[in-house]
Design a protein around this motif. Structure first.
Motif, PDB file in Angstrom:
ATOM      1  N   PRO A 153       0.830  -1.211   0.000  1.00 13.57           N
ATOM      2  CA  PRO A 153       0.000   0.000   0.000  1.00 13.57           C
ATOM      3  C   PRO A 153       0.863   1.259   0.000  1.00 13.57           C
ATOM      4  N   ASP A 156      -2.917   6.338   0.465  1.00 10.04           N
ATOM      5  CA  ASP A 156      -4.309   5.888   0.506  1.00 10.04           C
ATOM      6  C   ASP A 156      -4.644   4.882  -0.596  1.00 10.04           C
ATOM      7  N   GLU A 157      -3.657   4.467  -1.382  1.00  7.30           N
ATOM      8  CA  GLU A 157      -3.921   3.565  -2.487  1.00  7.30           C
ATOM      9  C   GLU A 157      -3.580   2.117  -2.122  1.00  7.30           C
ATOM     10  N   ALA A 158      -4.203   1.189  -2.841  1.00  7.88           N
ATOM     11  CA  ALA A 158      -4.023  -0.238  -2.546  1.00  7.88           C
ATOM     12  C   ALA A 158      -2.586  -0.687  -2.719  1.00  7.88           C
ATOM     13  N   ASN A 159      -1.892  -0.130  -3.697  1.00  7.60           N
ATOM     14  CA  ASN A 159      -0.473  -0.437  -3.898  1.00  7.60           C
ATOM     15  C   ASN A 159       0.167   0.655  -4.739  1.00  7.60           C
TER      16      ASN A 159
END
Length: 339
Positions: A153, A156-159
């Motif tokens: 992560p 604030d993003e998944a990856n």
């Protein structure tokens, strides 16, 4: 061209490939004979950039990557520069050795086995990707599952892959993602949040099955209908314009506008095959080149097959790729497989 943009920017994996041809792949405690060994550039950032330049030296190519301050890193930078690739964003770190891969090809099966050391690749972050000044049209990005920070992560993003893709699109680039042979569950988890930020996805039969949750291998062979179902399922999950799937026997492509094309692969003579390292990259290079030049889906698939077939004539990932007209001439000479 889109907004006056022209060319391809590759980003992600640059590694030193130590390509080795062995009699067969042994089991644990087994023994195999080594016949040939060469060092070449490898990884998604390297292979597609070099392949595009082989297909058409006139097309602009830039790259973004991170290598170590060592002999392998200097070798990769020199390889890129010699091919006419813009290396202004190919950065150097003293914090780790250059990523490298021992790439074995079995003479008995032509199958490949990769053992890699992450090195500098583990330090690559979204902050290394700056698209503010590029005038390239496409970003070819990889490899999820191979870069520790990008796989995790990011804010604030998944990856980190999502971050890079969103930055690229915001800067006006269209995007493609290349995958590695990692665990199916890991691949699906990393790729799923990327789908809304991709324009193209060019993958193999196993990879599309993992992403879609579809079993694409039936009775130990890729199943065309299953690959088509998986490709259409993935297409609907994102903002993709095109999904292409390749395997040794055939390739398919489906588009957002309902087009579906199936094409058998090139019937390259067995005696011409040296190894499959880089064949997937070569396929992607042919496909992206055709798309870049405004060719039809069928024409692009044909060049993709032809480029992959040409690449099979070397144990290196890129050494046997020819200008696009010559790749097509070889494919015409060898004809298509019966499928």
């Amino acid at each position: 061209m889109s907004g006056g943009r022209r060319g391809i920017l590759t980003g992600g994996t640059w590694c030193a490939d130590y390509n080795r041809t062995v009699s067969h792949w042994p089991g644990e405690d087994g023994l195999a004979e080594l016949f040939e060994e060469e060092r070449h550039g490898g990884g998604s950032g390297c292979n597609l950039a070099l392949d595009i330049k082989h297909l058409d030296p006139a097309i602009p190519v830039e790259t973004i990557g991170l290598v170590g301050d060592d002999d392998d890193g200097r070798y990769l930078r020199a390889t890129a520069a010699a091919a006419g690739i813009d290396t202004s964003q190919m950065m150097v770190t003293a914090a780790a050795a250059t990523q490298f891969c021992d790439a074995y090809v079995s003479l008995s099966s032509h199958r490949r086995t990769h053992i890699f050391h992450a090195g500098s690749g583990a330090l690559l972050t979204p902050d290394h990707f700056d698209f503010s000044s590029t005038r390239m049209r496409y970003l070819h990005l990889g490899l999820p599952g191979v870069h520790r920070i990008l796989d995790a992560p990011w804010h604030d993003e998944a990856n980190g892959w999502v971050v890079v893709l969103k930055k690229a699109r915001a800067a006006g680039l269209e995007t493609n993602l290349e995958l590695a042979s990692v665990d199916r569950a890991l691949m699906a988890r990393l790729v799923a949040p990327c789908l809304p930020h991709l324009d193209f996805l060019i993958v193999n039969d196993l990879e599309i099955g993992a992403i879609a949750g579809v079993e694409t291998i039936v009775r130990d062979a890729p199943d065309q209908a299953a690959c088509m179902r998986a490709a259409r399922a993935v297409l609907e999950r994102g903002a993709l314009k095109l999904v292409a799937v390749h395997c040794p026997a055939f390739a398919i492509a489906v588009t957002r506008w309902g087009e579906g094309v199936v094409l058998p692969s090139v019937a390259i003579p067995e005696q011409e095959i040296k190894g499959a390292n880089g064949a997937g990259d070569a396929f992607a290079a042919g496909m992206l080149y055709g798309i870049h030049e405004g060719w039809s889906v069928g024409q692009s698939l044909r060049l993709a097959h032809a480029t992959a077939a040409a690449s099979l004539r070397s144990i290196s990932t890129t050494g046997a790729v020819l200008p696009w007209r010559d790749c097509l001439a070889l494919a015409d000479k060898w004809d298509s497989r019966d499928y």
